[in-house]
Enzyme design. Sequence first.
Site, PDB file in Angstrom:
ATOM      1  N   TYR A 142      85.664  -2.290  17.618  1.00 26.24           N
ATOM      2  CA  TYR A 142      87.100  -2.491  16.375  1.00 26.24           C
ATOM      3  C   TYR A 142      86.613  -1.072  15.233  1.00 26.24           C
ATOM      4  CZ  TYR A 142      90.214  -3.391  12.243  1.00 26.24           C
ATOM      5  OH  TYR A 142      90.862  -3.224  11.583  1.00 26.24           O
ATOM      6  N   ASP A 237      80.224   4.800  14.494  1.00 29.37           N
ATOM      7  CA  ASP A 237      80.919   3.733  13.637  1.00 29.37           C
ATOM      8  C   ASP A 237      79.873   2.738  13.707  1.00 29.37           C
ATOM      9  OD1 ASP A 237      82.465   2.044  12.327  1.00 29.37           O
ATOM     10  OD2 ASP A 237      84.317   1.787  13.632  1.00 29.37           O
ATOM     11  N   LYS A 265      81.519  -1.682   4.260  1.00 29.50           N
ATOM     12  CA  LYS A 265      80.785  -2.610   4.585  1.00 29.50           C
ATOM     13  C   LYS A 265      79.565  -2.778   2.899  1.00 29.50           C
ATOM     14  CE  LYS A 265      83.317  -4.850   7.589  1.00 29.50           C
ATOM     15  NZ  LYS A 265      83.527  -4.775   9.250  1.00 29.50           N
TER      16      LYS A 265
HETATM   17  C1  LIG Z   1      84.670  -3.369   8.916  1.00 27.72           C
HETATM   18  C2  LIG Z   1      84.979  -2.649  10.208  1.00 27.72           C
HETATM   19  C3  LIG Z   1      85.803  -0.571  10.048  1.00 27.72           C
HETATM   20  C4  LIG Z   1      86.892  -1.890   9.436  1.00 27.72           C
HETATM   21  O1  LIG Z   1      86.418  -1.536   7.919  1.00 27.72           O
HETATM   22  P1  LIG Z   1      87.252  -1.959   6.862  1.00 27.72           P
HETATM   23  O2  LIG Z   1      87.273  -1.410   5.844  1.00 27.72           O
HETATM   24  O3  LIG Z   1      87.946  -3.385   7.064  1.00 27.72           O
HETATM   25  O4  LIG Z   1      88.797  -1.089   6.840  1.00 27.72           O
HETATM   26  C5  LIG Z   1      85.674  -0.405  10.748  1.00 27.72           C
HETATM   27  N1  LIG Z   1      84.997  -0.616  12.280  1.00 27.72           N
HETATM   28  C6  LIG Z   1      83.706  -1.565  11.928  1.00 27.72           C
HETATM   29  C7  LIG Z   1      82.725  -1.319  13.327  1.00 27.72           C
HETATM   30  C8  LIG Z   1      84.108  -3.016  11.653  1.00 27.72           C
HETATM   31  O5  LIG Z   1      83.155  -3.140  11.243  1.00 27.72           O
END
Ligand SMILES: *Cc1c(COP(=O)(O)O)cnc(C)c1O
Length: 428
Positions: A142, A237, A265
């Site tokens: 994701y 990511d 995060k």
């Molecule tokens: C949480 C997450 C996102 C998206 O971040 P948001 O701040 O919720 O838009 C993208 N990539 C990874 C790996 C994530 O865990």
Amino acid sequence: MDTNDSLFERARQSIPGGVNSPVRAFGSVGGAPRFMKKAQGPYMWDEDGKRYIDYIGSWGPMILGHNNPEVIRAVHEAVDMGLTFGCATQREILIAEEIKKLIPSIEEVRLVSSGTEAGMSAIRLARGYTGRNKIIKFEGCYHGHSDSLLVKAGSGMLTFGNPSSAGVPAGVTEHTLVLEYNNPEQLKEVFEQYGDDIACVIVEAVAGNMNMVPGKPEFIHAMRELCTQYGALLIVDEVMTGFRVALQGAQSLYGVTPDITMFGKVIGGGMPVAAFGGRRDVMEKIAPCGPVYQAGTLSGNPVAVACGLKTLQLIQEPGFYERLSQQTKKLVEGLTAAAKEAGVAFCAQSVGGMFGLYFLDKCPEGFNDVMKSDTKRFNVFFHSMLDQGVYFAPSVFEAGFVSIAHTDEVIEETIKAAKVAFAKVAAM
Ligand SMILES: *Cc1c(COP(=O)(O)O)cnc(C)c1O
């Protein structure tokens, strides 16, 4: 007095599904989501006054535990100076320098407000830099909910542009190739076929959005080599893994140097901060230096940055990650032993302060393995733990998080509750 149940009823009258992000709903486990009122250290309290040990940590940011006094003080000080200016501020330089110091692959970094924005911008940048169209992502990973990244593959097949959300035209995702996670051979074949038009590969080096599946080193290294060979960019990511699996992120565990890295995060410490950064020649393609447009009214917000900066400073205390990893390990080992004792098929593993729990005979290596998880058993386990005041993510497809505030006592209380929960599962 309002209770969780009545609040949920009321919420559904005014908010779609009663929640402002779908993972908060108890869609797959059933029941009403808990409405939280306050949190401190490893604990959260709901509107009914019930206390929970928290293994979600707001889905990752709360690595110091909730309401860390130094972070709260930094936020208060920033608030007193003004909420937002829409102008450059000194603290933005400080956080950029802190990120560069910790992550050697970053030469320049731009702040945004969510991981979604970081992913969307990183993809646009990779396309703008290379002048190519196609992007490769992996099944089960994701990267936020921007249109071109909202694609999943049909059971391990290579698919072109099948959007996995309504409202995304196939034309938007036709350049998104979805490949199998942990399958370097398939990646090589696709590069051989389409290499000239591949702008980038985007990956979670330790995948945390299909429960937790660590990338195999040969998979991560193959993608670095193929990107270099074919002139594509590697985007790692680290929105979830950054400052979570290790101080220097997942890239330090694999010894891989991305061209672009995404953060989120932990970098905001509980406020809306995310970022993307990397090679200077790539980053300087962004406006106002270059032709790739990217902007944000609240990007680098002074209060949010104060929160993130203080968090990044506090996680650098000596021994922080050793202790965080050790506590997370204690948790997964304790749960595994409790499941074994109860005769329940179960596996658990951790990387730094992040963990995966699976109702499977062995830990999964990819999306197809995760899909075999026993959802019914998980749901019984989840609700028993919740009743006993332990809050795990309400889905078999989410990773879990431990904070530095999770003491031995807290872990032991969790394992004690798990013995009861696994006995319930065994009796199903
Ligand atoms: C949480 C997450 C996102 C998206 O971040 P948001 O701040 O919720 O838009 C993208 N990539 C990874 C790996 C994530 O865990």
